[in-house]
Design a protein around this motif. Sequence first.
Motif, PDB file in Angstrom:
ATOM      1  N   THR A  71       0.824  -1.212   0.000  1.00 48.72           N
ATOM      2  CA  THR A  71       0.000   0.000   0.000  1.00 48.72           C
ATOM      3  C   THR A  71       0.859   1.263   0.000  1.00 48.72           C
ATOM      4  N   PHE A  72       2.150   1.117   0.230  1.00 46.01           N
ATOM      5  CA  PHE A  72       3.027   2.295   0.330  1.00 46.01           C
ATOM      6  C   PHE A  72       3.810   2.577  -0.950  1.00 46.01           C
ATOM      7  N   HIS A  74       6.897   1.520  -1.334  1.00 49.08           N
ATOM      8  CA  HIS A  74       8.326   1.430  -1.003  1.00 49.08           C
ATOM      9  C   HIS A  74       8.910   0.093  -1.485  1.00 49.08           C
ATOM     10  N   LEU A  97       5.983  -3.797   6.862  1.00 47.58           N
ATOM     11  CA  LEU A  97       5.443  -2.467   7.159  1.00 47.58           C
ATOM     12  C   LEU A  97       3.947  -2.498   6.937  1.00 47.58           C
ATOM     13  N   ASP A  98       3.225  -2.458   8.017  1.00 41.03           N
ATOM     14  CA  ASP A  98       1.796  -2.667   7.924  1.00 41.03           C
ATOM     15  C   ASP A  98       1.125  -1.929   9.070  1.00 41.03           C
ATOM     16  N   THR A 203      13.614   6.511 -11.258  1.00 43.70           N
ATOM     17  CA  THR A 203      12.266   6.202 -11.742  1.00 43.70           C
ATOM     18  C   THR A 203      11.996   4.723 -11.477  1.00 43.70           C
ATOM     19  N   ALA A 206       5.472   1.829  -9.421  1.00 40.95           N
ATOM     20  CA  ALA A 206       4.607   2.172  -8.290  1.00 40.95           C
ATOM     21  C   ALA A 206       3.423   1.206  -8.264  1.00 40.95           C
ATOM     22  N   PRO A 207       2.871   0.935  -7.074  1.00 43.99           N
ATOM     23  CA  PRO A 207       1.723   0.028  -7.008  1.00 43.99           C
ATOM     24  C   PRO A 207       0.584   0.527  -7.904  1.00 43.99           C
ATOM     25  N   GLY A 210       1.741   2.121 -12.374  1.00 39.76           N
ATOM     26  CA  GLY A 210       2.419   3.323 -12.852  1.00 39.76           C
ATOM     27  C   GLY A 210       3.869   3.388 -12.420  1.00 39.76           C
ATOM     28  N   TYR A 211       4.398   4.606 -12.507  1.00 37.72           N
ATOM     29  CA  TYR A 211       5.804   4.832 -12.147  1.00 37.72           C
ATOM     30  C   TYR A 211       5.902   6.094 -11.305  1.00 37.72           C
ATOM     31  N   THR A 212       6.891   6.116 -10.444  1.00 35.25           N
ATOM     32  CA  THR A 212       7.132   7.314  -9.648  1.00 35.25           C
ATOM     33  C   THR A 212       8.636   7.522  -9.534  1.00 35.25           C
ATOM     34  N   VAL A 213       9.009   8.588  -8.865  1.00 39.92           N
ATOM     35  CA  VAL A 213      10.428   8.911  -8.718  1.00 39.92           C
ATOM     36  C   VAL A 213      10.762   8.897  -7.230  1.00 39.92           C
ATOM     37  N   THR A 215      13.785   8.945  -4.004  1.00 38.25           N
ATOM     38  CA  THR A 215      15.115   9.376  -3.567  1.00 38.25           C
ATOM     39  C   THR A 215      15.366   8.854  -2.158  1.00 38.25           C
TER      40      THR A 215
ATOM     41  N   GLY B  72      -1.558   3.481   7.354  1.00 31.60           N
ATOM     42  CA  GLY B  72      -1.314   2.328   6.485  1.00 31.60           C
ATOM     43  C   GLY B  72      -1.097   2.659   5.033  1.00 31.60           C
ATOM     44  N   GLY B  74       0.433   5.870   1.983  1.00 29.52           N
ATOM     45  CA  GLY B  74       0.991   7.186   1.689  1.00 29.52           C
ATOM     46  C   GLY B  74       2.359   7.416   2.298  1.00 29.52           C
ATOM     47  N   LEU B  81       5.711   4.829  10.042  1.00 32.65           N
ATOM     48  CA  LEU B  81       5.990   3.422  10.333  1.00 32.65           C
ATOM     49  C   LEU B  81       7.483   3.107  10.306  1.00 32.65           C
ATOM     50  N   ALA B  89       7.314  11.557  -5.057  1.00 34.52           N
ATOM     51  CA  ALA B  89       6.734  12.292  -6.169  1.00 34.52           C
ATOM     52  C   ALA B  89       5.420  11.611  -6.529  1.00 34.52           C
ATOM     53  N   PRO B  90       4.599  12.241  -7.363  1.00 33.88           N
ATOM     54  CA  PRO B  90       3.341  11.580  -7.741  1.00 33.88           C
ATOM     55  C   PRO B  90       3.600  10.330  -8.581  1.00 33.88           C
ATOM     56  N   THR B  91       2.563   9.560  -8.777  1.00 33.16           N
ATOM     57  CA  THR B  91       2.659   8.389  -9.652  1.00 33.16           C
ATOM     58  C   THR B  91       2.227   8.788 -11.066  1.00 33.16           C
ATOM     59  N   PHE B  92       3.033   8.374 -12.041  1.00 31.39           N
ATOM     60  CA  PHE B  92       2.743   8.667 -13.447  1.00 31.39           C
ATOM     61  C   PHE B  92       2.393   7.369 -14.166  1.00 31.39           C
ATOM     62  N   ARG B  93       1.773   7.530 -15.336  1.00 26.45           N
ATOM     63  CA  ARG B  93       1.314   6.341 -16.069  1.00 26.45           C
ATOM     64  C   ARG B  93       2.487   5.608 -16.716  1.00 26.45           C
ATOM     65  N   ALA B  98       7.142   9.960 -15.943  1.00 28.13           N
ATOM     66  CA  ALA B  98       7.835  10.090 -14.655  1.00 28.13           C
ATOM     67  C   ALA B  98       9.165  10.810 -14.840  1.00 28.13           C
ATOM     68  N   ASN B  99       9.893  10.463 -15.893  1.00 32.09           N
ATOM     69  CA  ASN B  99      11.192  11.098 -16.135  1.00 32.09           C
ATOM     70  C   ASN B  99      11.044  12.579 -16.475  1.00 32.09           C
TER      71      ASN B  99
END
Lengths: 255, 215
Positions: A71-72, A74, A97-98, A203, A206-207, A210-213, A215, B72, B74, B81, B89-93, B98-99
């Motif tokens: 859900t995160f 990570h 992590l829950d 990059t 993501a769950p 999709g994709y995220t960035v 660091t 639980g 975000g 936790l 960053a946000p999630t992209f398609r 994303a880049n």
Amino acid sequence: MSSSVISEAAALGFEQLATTDLAPVEVAVIDSGVDATHPDLAGRVVSQWTVEGESGQLAVQPLDTGINNDTFGHGTAVAGIIARIAPNARIHDIRVLDARNKGDPTASLVAFRHVLAKRQRLVNMSLAIPASQREPLYKLCESAYQRNQVVVAAKRNVPVTDEGLPAEFSSVISIDNFQVPELSIRFIETGLIEFATLGNELTVPAPGGGYTVKTGTSFATPTVTAMCCLFLGRWPDLRQFELKTILKARADAAL
Amino acid sequence: MTTDRSLLSHYLGIAPSTREEGVLRLLLETAIRTVDAAEGSVLAYDRDANDLRFVMVANGPSSLIGQRVPIGAGLTGLAALTHEVQIGAPTFRTVDDANKATGVEGEPSAVIAAPMVSGDQLIGVLTGVRFKVGHRFTTDDGRAYGNFATIAALMLDQHNRLREMSGAGGGDLTTAGYGPEEARILAALATVARSRPDRLPRLAQVFEQMVDLAV
């Protein structure tokens, strides 16, 4: 292991290594879970688990394989980095992590015992465990070392009282985040943390597809786990100190 | 800067208009400026509900105050936790999106969540948000925000320890809003009323004498 293997491993490009015939390597990802439905991870996650239960009664529970267990985001990011670099990685997702276990610090220890029992060769720990768990964690990392299971652990992003546990232990390969070219590694001359690689603006999957960035040291660590996975795929008998020797030689060669 | 003093008091042990409230506000404002964030907030950990609540917001909508954030999901929940600074960053398609960091106007382009932790105990989370498309937080930003969160946690922890040592802690309130001392007195009176109702007139006299003394 002969010194010629160490020299060869230190000189070979990772992309070249990834295209050679590699033995599969079991890689445990102790994290927030993995979205195994993500296209980048399709067929790469071979088992999924969760650590749940009342405080003091936590246990590793099996889940169906091929589900979204994160859900995160990570753990999905961590697994995605390993899967992208190391085609021979067979990823085992152990979610610690829950919200249900309230981030109980002993959840990671329960997961660690599970990984030791399953004899998974590589363990990625992009988490720092609270100092209250130092003693039992130290023993578990020593056990892993003695069984030739290789733990790769992240330094804390903001160290206050410790650099990150288990990253501080010499029985693990410890990783910091540093602005170096992708798939390069740097040896840290002083302190408890040994190596650094790129963990900035990566990059990652993501769950949900999709994709995220991302660091942070958490995302530098799986790069080194993947490097070790490639080495172990090519030379399965390598021991942990030999992996460190190869990483050090690569860092020296990059200077 | 928007705060809810009853929430600050309930979750962080800060009395209204105290130095501690001012220091926390100052830390948040300085943290925001240091990393060039557009908005920032303090979320307190609600141990009973196992979630986070907005108790202070800088440059952001006051409607956030009091809102709950589940632990639980975000980046903020993850920081809570893991007890680790999280940069996201946000999630992209797609990977390309994303880049390129294409974003949606009005939606955050980058988030930092830094836990306020004392020992192994979570106190809350300090967050920072950017909205400029393509702007992300760096590792250095994360470290800086993490340092401010650590100082905030230390300040709150020390404040509450001193408060407890001086006996002003008061402890948790009962559901009816009584402190522990008041609850003990009421429980003792209830016992007298049950077992020795004949002594109640005498107690009433004692209370009257106490009122006379106080006045």
